[in-house]
Design a protein around this motif. Structure first.
Motif, PDB file in Angstrom:
ATOM      1  N   PRO A 154      -2.132   9.000  -3.718  1.00  0.00           N
ATOM      2  CA  PRO A 154      -3.028   8.403  -2.695  1.00  0.00           C
ATOM      3  C   PRO A 154      -4.118   7.381  -3.105  1.00  0.00           C
ATOM      4  N   MET A 155      -4.049   6.258  -2.858  1.00  0.00           N
ATOM      5  CA  MET A 155      -5.145   5.331  -3.068  1.00  0.00           C
ATOM      6  C   MET A 155      -5.341   4.393  -1.983  1.00  0.00           C
ATOM      7  N   ASP A 156      -6.507   3.824  -1.953  1.00  0.00           N
ATOM      8  CA  ASP A 156      -6.878   2.573  -1.168  1.00  0.00           C
ATOM      9  C   ASP A 156      -6.477   1.366  -2.111  1.00  0.00           C
ATOM     10  N   LYS A 167     -12.967  10.914  -3.318  1.00  0.00           N
ATOM     11  CA  LYS A 167     -12.777  12.093  -3.158  1.00  0.00           C
ATOM     12  C   LYS A 167     -11.825  12.557  -2.078  1.00  0.00           C
ATOM     13  N   ARG A 168     -11.678  11.469  -0.939  1.00  0.00           N
ATOM     14  CA  ARG A 168     -11.034  11.603   0.178  1.00  0.00           C
ATOM     15  C   ARG A 168      -9.518  11.757  -0.210  1.00  0.00           C
ATOM     16  N   HIS A 169      -9.086  10.855  -1.311  1.00  0.00           N
ATOM     17  CA  HIS A 169      -7.786  11.050  -1.649  1.00  0.00           C
ATOM     18  C   HIS A 169      -7.488  12.075  -2.693  1.00  0.00           C
ATOM     19  N   ILE A 170      -8.331  12.547  -3.615  1.00  0.00           N
ATOM     20  CA  ILE A 170      -8.138  13.595  -4.192  1.00  0.00           C
ATOM     21  C   ILE A 170      -8.120  14.747  -3.460  1.00  0.00           C
ATOM     22  N   HIS A 173       0.834  -1.274  -0.062  1.00  0.00           N
ATOM     23  CA  HIS A 173      -0.055  -0.014  -0.001  1.00  0.00           C
ATOM     24  C   HIS A 173       0.763   1.143   0.142  1.00  0.00           C
ATOM     25  N   GLU A 174       1.978   1.239   0.811  1.00  0.00           N
ATOM     26  CA  GLU A 174       2.865   2.337   0.759  1.00  0.00           C
ATOM     27  C   GLU A 174       3.461   2.588  -0.598  1.00  0.00           C
ATOM     28  N   ALA A 175       3.970   1.442  -1.087  1.00  0.00           N
ATOM     29  CA  ALA A 175       4.592   1.553  -2.342  1.00  0.00           C
ATOM     30  C   ALA A 175       3.719   2.209  -3.604  1.00  0.00           C
ATOM     31  N   ASP A 235      -7.671   9.433 -15.289  1.00  0.00           N
ATOM     32  CA  ASP A 235      -7.696  10.679 -15.010  1.00  0.00           C
ATOM     33  C   ASP A 235      -7.357  10.930 -13.371  1.00  0.00           C
ATOM     34  N   SER A 236      -6.410  11.324 -12.739  1.00  0.00           N
ATOM     35  CA  SER A 236      -6.262  11.193 -11.382  1.00  0.00           C
ATOM     36  C   SER A 236      -7.106  12.378 -10.582  1.00  0.00           C
ATOM     37  N   SER A 237      -7.624  13.124 -11.388  1.00  0.00           N
ATOM     38  CA  SER A 237      -8.443  14.210 -10.704  1.00  0.00           C
ATOM     39  C   SER A 237     -10.035  13.723 -10.436  1.00  0.00           C
ATOM     40  N   ARG A 238     -10.311  12.735 -10.805  1.00  0.00           N
ATOM     41  CA  ARG A 238     -11.648  12.163 -10.681  1.00  0.00           C
ATOM     42  C   ARG A 238     -11.784  10.657  -9.956  1.00  0.00           C
ATOM     43  N   GLN A 239     -12.652  10.300  -9.348  1.00  0.00           N
ATOM     44  CA  GLN A 239     -12.563   9.108  -8.807  1.00  0.00           C
ATOM     45  C   GLN A 239     -12.389   7.655  -9.936  1.00  0.00           C
ATOM     46  N   PHE A 240     -11.851   6.769  -9.430  1.00  0.00           N
ATOM     47  CA  PHE A 240     -11.902   5.715 -10.300  1.00  0.00           C
ATOM     48  C   PHE A 240     -11.570   4.465  -9.295  1.00  0.00           C
ATOM     49  N   ARG A 241     -12.018   3.276 -10.013  1.00  0.00           N
ATOM     50  CA  ARG A 241     -11.896   1.975  -9.239  1.00  0.00           C
ATOM     51  C   ARG A 241     -11.223   0.962 -10.325  1.00  0.00           C
ATOM     52  N   ILE A 242     -10.202   0.171  -9.881  1.00  0.00           N
ATOM     53  CA  ILE A 242      -9.343  -0.746 -10.662  1.00  0.00           C
ATOM     54  C   ILE A 242      -9.255  -2.083  -9.751  1.00  0.00           C
ATOM     55  N   LYS A 243      -9.797  -2.941 -10.722  1.00  0.00           N
ATOM     56  CA  LYS A 243      -9.553  -4.534 -10.224  1.00  0.00           C
ATOM     57  C   LYS A 243      -8.886  -5.318 -11.094  1.00  0.00           C
ATOM     58  N   LEU A 244      -7.764  -5.698 -10.392  1.00  0.00           N
ATOM     59  CA  LEU A 244      -6.674  -6.642 -11.102  1.00  0.00           C
ATOM     60  C   LEU A 244      -6.930  -8.244 -10.803  1.00  0.00           C
ATOM     61  N   GLU A 245      -7.134  -8.831 -11.645  1.00  0.00           N
ATOM     62  CA  GLU A 245      -7.308 -10.383 -11.271  1.00  0.00           C
ATOM     63  C   GLU A 245      -6.381 -11.148 -11.535  1.00  0.00           C
TER      64      GLU A 245
END
Length: 330
Positions: free
Chosen positions: A29-31, A68-71, A20-22, A109-119
């Motif tokens: 900043p992301m979860d 939004k919290r990260h942004i 997570h830190e890396a 685009d980092s200025s708006r929310q996104f979600r990425i799932k890597l399977e």
């Protein structure tokens, strides 16, 4: 030198926090939620080309979210292009969801929310550019986030090929070359976005910027007899087809523009006092003409006089005003 971050030396229990830190430290900043009970090792290898940040990432299944919290904590605007090499990824942004597989790429685009799932196990290379350096409208970029681009489609194929090669050879560029290569990558991205949005690129600033960089390269290598469209395109990590398209925007050809520049340098040099001692053939060779007879023919076609007659006119001050202009590009 590239920066390498890896969780391989750590125990499975410590990998999640370190990963997570890396991820947040390398990108933004992301979860990060790892989907394995015992996380697989992850590696990020990062390098820079000018303002471009390149990262090669390998790891196990996970979900990454930016909200939004990260942004609010980090509002830097970045264009993120991700080229998938292994595994599949599902991306969500701006109301769209798409699946990207090996050989395909996507835009975020980092200025708006996104979600990425890597399977499953995955590998991809990401390219982070400052948003302000991409000269396209915000609504055009927003319309293409979380879209799957395949490497077999027109401009998308140019982008995929260029980015893959740029990542492979990033460590071999000095600072000046790195900035030029990164700028060309942005030009190609802008071209792709404009085309997908149905916009004409005939007067686009990104195409003009690419053309100016190509012309600068040609002028710095004008005396090289082996200067050719294929070598010029290779030096700028673009296809020969795209190179020809750039010159077509000005109504000329690559070869015609090079020939015009060479003839003009020869024409000027033949008027100098030293031209008689040096000789026509040496001057022609100095500017990339291998065959003296060929040079003489195209010089006469361009200026209406032979090189030797032109040199003689220069010695006597008798050259005519109507031959002072640049030759016609053919």
């Amino acid at each position: 030198m590239p920066i390498v971050l890896s969780t391989e030396p750590l125990s499975a229990a410590d990998r999640a926090e370190r990963w997570h830190e890396a991820v947040s430290g390398t990108f933004m900043p992301m979860d990060v939620n790892l989907l394995e009970k015992e996380p697989s090792p992850g590696t990020i290898v990062s390098s820079r080309l000018g303002t471009l940040h390149i990262s090669r990432v390998q790891a196990g299944p996970q979900v990454v979210k930016r909200d939004k919290r990260h942004i609010s904590r980090d509002d830097r605007k970045s264009l993120i292009v991700s080229l998938q090499q292994q595994g599949t990824v599902t991306k969500e942004q701006d109301g769209r969801e798409s699946v990207i597989g090996p050989g395909e790429f996507s835009i975020s685009d980092s200025s708006r929310q996104f979600r990425i799932k890597l399977e499953g196990e995955f590998a991809f290379t990401s390219f982070h550019f400052p948003r302000e350096e991409l000269h396209v409208r915000d609504k055009d970029l927003q319309a293409l986030t979380a879209t799957t681009f395949t490497s077999e489609e027109g401009s998308a194929a140019l982008v995929a090929t260029f980015l893959a090669r740029m990542a492979r050879e990033a460590e071999g560029f000095d600072d000046a070359a790195g900035h030029r290569v990164a700028a060309t990558a942005l030009d190609l991205m802008a071209l792709l976005i404009d085309e997908r949005r149905g916009r004409s690129t005939s007067g686009a600033p990104h195409a003009a910027a690419s053309l100016e960089r190509v012309k600068d390269h040609i002028m710095r290598n004008l005396g090289d007899p082996d200067l050719s469209p294929s070598r010029i395109a290779e030096a700028h990590f673009m296809s020969v087809r795209y190179l020809h398209k750039l010159f077509q925007l000005e109504g000329t050809t690559v070869g015609g523009w090079i020939r015009t520049q060479r003839l003009e340098r020869c024409r000027r040099e033949l008027l100098r006092p030293m031209a008689r001692e040096v000789g026509v053939a040496v001057i022609a060779q100095r500017w990339g003409f291998v065959s003296p007879s060929h040079f003489s023919r195209i010089f006469r076609a361009a200026y209406g006089t032979t090189p030797r007659e032109w040199r003689l006119q220069g010695r006597t001050g008798a050259h005519c005003g109507d031959t002072d202009g640049a030759p016609t590009e053919k």
